[in-house]
Design a protein around this motif. Structure first.
Motif, mmCIF file in Angstrom:
data_model
loop_
_atom_site.group_PDB
_atom_site.id
_atom_site.type_symbol
_atom_site.label_atom_id
_atom_site.label_comp_id
_atom_site.label_asym_id
_atom_site.label_seq_id
_atom_site.Cartn_x
_atom_site.Cartn_y
_atom_site.Cartn_z
ATOM 1 N N ILE A 299 10.431 2.372 0.397
ATOM 2 C CA ILE A 299 9.632 3.216 -0.493
ATOM 3 C C ILE A 299 8.931 2.330 -1.527
ATOM 4 O O ILE A 299 9.559 1.463 -2.138
ATOM 5 N N THR A 300 7.644 2.564 -1.707
ATOM 6 C CA THR A 300 6.863 1.854 -2.712
ATOM 7 C C THR A 300 6.212 2.869 -3.652
ATOM 8 O O THR A 300 6.327 4.077 -3.449
ATOM 9 N N LYS B 246 9.535 -2.495 -3.960
ATOM 10 C CA LYS B 246 10.064 -1.729 -2.836
ATOM 11 C C LYS B 246 11.520 -1.371 -3.082
ATOM 12 O O LYS B 246 12.271 -2.150 -3.661
ATOM 13 N N GLU C 79 4.378 -3.926 1.727
ATOM 14 C CA GLU C 79 5.822 -3.724 1.861
ATOM 15 C C GLU C 79 6.488 -4.920 2.535
ATOM 16 O O GLU C 79 7.612 -5.300 2.195
ATOM 17 N N SER D 83 4.033 5.309 -1.790
ATOM 18 C CA SER D 83 4.604 6.071 -0.678
ATOM 19 C C SER D 83 4.305 7.564 -0.788
ATOM 20 O O SER D 83 4.231 8.131 -1.884
ATOM 21 N N LYS E 293 -0.294 -0.272 2.435
ATOM 22 C CA LYS E 293 1.081 0.075 2.075
ATOM 23 C C LYS E 293 2.070 -0.746 2.888
ATOM 24 O O LYS E 293 3.004 -1.334 2.355
ATOM 25 N N GLU E 294 1.900 -0.802 4.216
ATOM 26 C CA GLU E 294 2.827 -1.542 5.070
ATOM 27 C C GLU E 294 2.705 -3.048 4.860
ATOM 28 O O GLU E 294 3.712 -3.772 4.850
ATOM 29 N N GLU F 111 6.861 9.521 4.698
ATOM 30 C CA GLU F 111 8.165 8.866 4.823
ATOM 31 C C GLU F 111 9.128 9.734 5.638
ATOM 32 O O GLU F 111 9.930 9.211 6.419
#
Length: 326
Positions: free
Chosen positions: A292-293, A88, A172, A296, A168-169, A301
């Motif tokens: 941001i990954t 991240k 993260e 993403s 994703k979240e 975003e």
């Protein structure tokens, strides 16, 4: 001047400036700048209207990073993340708002934020030609002077309140939790961690874990310096990501993603300074960012940062008359 309200409190506080004790400090993201308020923290009735016309500094360049520029930057960021196998990297942007024919009413804007975000630390200050306003509920640390109990939280991942978490979240937020847990273990033999749960903040929500530990008072500032900046506002590894942020962000973060220290006789609390804006005589700069990954989406975003900016924008209150005097 400084006014603030603690989370879940109905009282508004200020600093009376009658002693040399530094009670409240605003620390910039890079820790190179500190604005301190000396005196005793006390309750106030806050019955005075305060306006942006009282600020001496004007903002002269109304250039905001547009969506196309932001997308182009994030494409480079995502490529950089993949090349360096980062979990991240947090990237911010600024959104400007010009006060065309009126002045910002600090008093009403502050009260609006208090009502909209009851679980947040809400503040505004004007000092030495600088002024900021903000409301956010991430706790960097809370230390009880009597019991030596220390509390903090990992807070990351952002989606609208009516949406469902994606991988994703979840991915993260995990490194934020691990980062905080590993640091706490260096300062305490007994670290308690809660289950992951939803943290609601207005129109958006985050993933959250709570931590509790007992520490030595002499270690408090060292602990805070190791926690800041957390992966939620920077990335992992910390120093590597801080340097990357300097390369990708064309603006200084100033007090955005820094922290606020509030000390009383009973406790010392540290709040992360997110959902905030720098206020000038004629404009506001709203600071927003996102984790941001490699997975993403620049489009998603952008929408997330727009959503975050509403936390401040929708609560700003203006007066059209130009006849204000301090």
């Amino acid at each position: 001047m400084l006014y603030f309200r603690l989370p879940f409190s109905e009282s508004i506080f200020t600093v009376n400036e009658i002693s040399d004790q530094k009670s409240v400090s605003f620390v910039s993201f890079d820790q190179c700048e500190i604005i301190g308020f000396k005196g005793t923290v006390e309750k106030t009735n806050f019955n005075q209207d305060i306006f942006s016309g009282w600020i001496s500094t004007e903002f002269l360049e109304f250039k905001t990073e547009n969506q196309e520029d932001y997308h182009h930057k994030l494409e480079k960021v995502i490529e950089f993340i993949k090349e360096n196998q980062l979990s991240k990297l947090v990237i911010s942007r600024r959104k400007s708002l010009e006060f065309e024919n009126g002045q910002l009413n600090f008093t009403q804007s502050f009260l609006n934020l208090c009502e909209s975000y009851p679980n947040a630390f809400v503040y505004f200050f004007i000092k030495d030609g600088k002024s900021w306003i903000g409301a956010f509920s991430e706790l960097l640390g809370r230390f009880n002077k009597k019991t030596s109990a220390f509390e903090t939280m990992s807070l990351a991942g952002t989606i609208p309140v009516n949406e469902t978490w994606t991988d994703k979240e979840i991915e993260e937020q995990k490194p934020v939790t691990e980062f905080i847990k590993n640091i706490l273990k260096n300062f305490s033999e007994d670290v308690e961690q809660s289950e992951t749960y939803d943290h609601i903040s207005g129109n958006i929500k985050h993933l959250r874990n709570d931590f509790k530990a007992k520490i030595n008072a002499k270690d408090l500032e060292k602990l805070i310096s190791e926690l800041h900046p957390t992966p939620a506002v920077c990335g992992i590894p910390k120093d590597f990501c801080k340097n990357a942020i300097k390369n990708f962000e064309l603006h200084p973060r100033n007090f955005y993603a820094g922290y606020i220290k509030v000390e009383t006789d009973e406790s010392i609390q540290y709040f992360v300074n997110l959902r905030c804006a720098e206020i000038f005589r004629n404009a506001a700069l709203i600071y927003v960012g996102g984790g941001i990954t490699a997975e993403s989406s620049p489009e998603k975003e952008w929408r997330e940062t727009e959503l975050k900016s509403e936390a401040i924008l929708k609560n700003l209150s203006f007066e059209t008359s130009s006849n204000f005097k301090p």
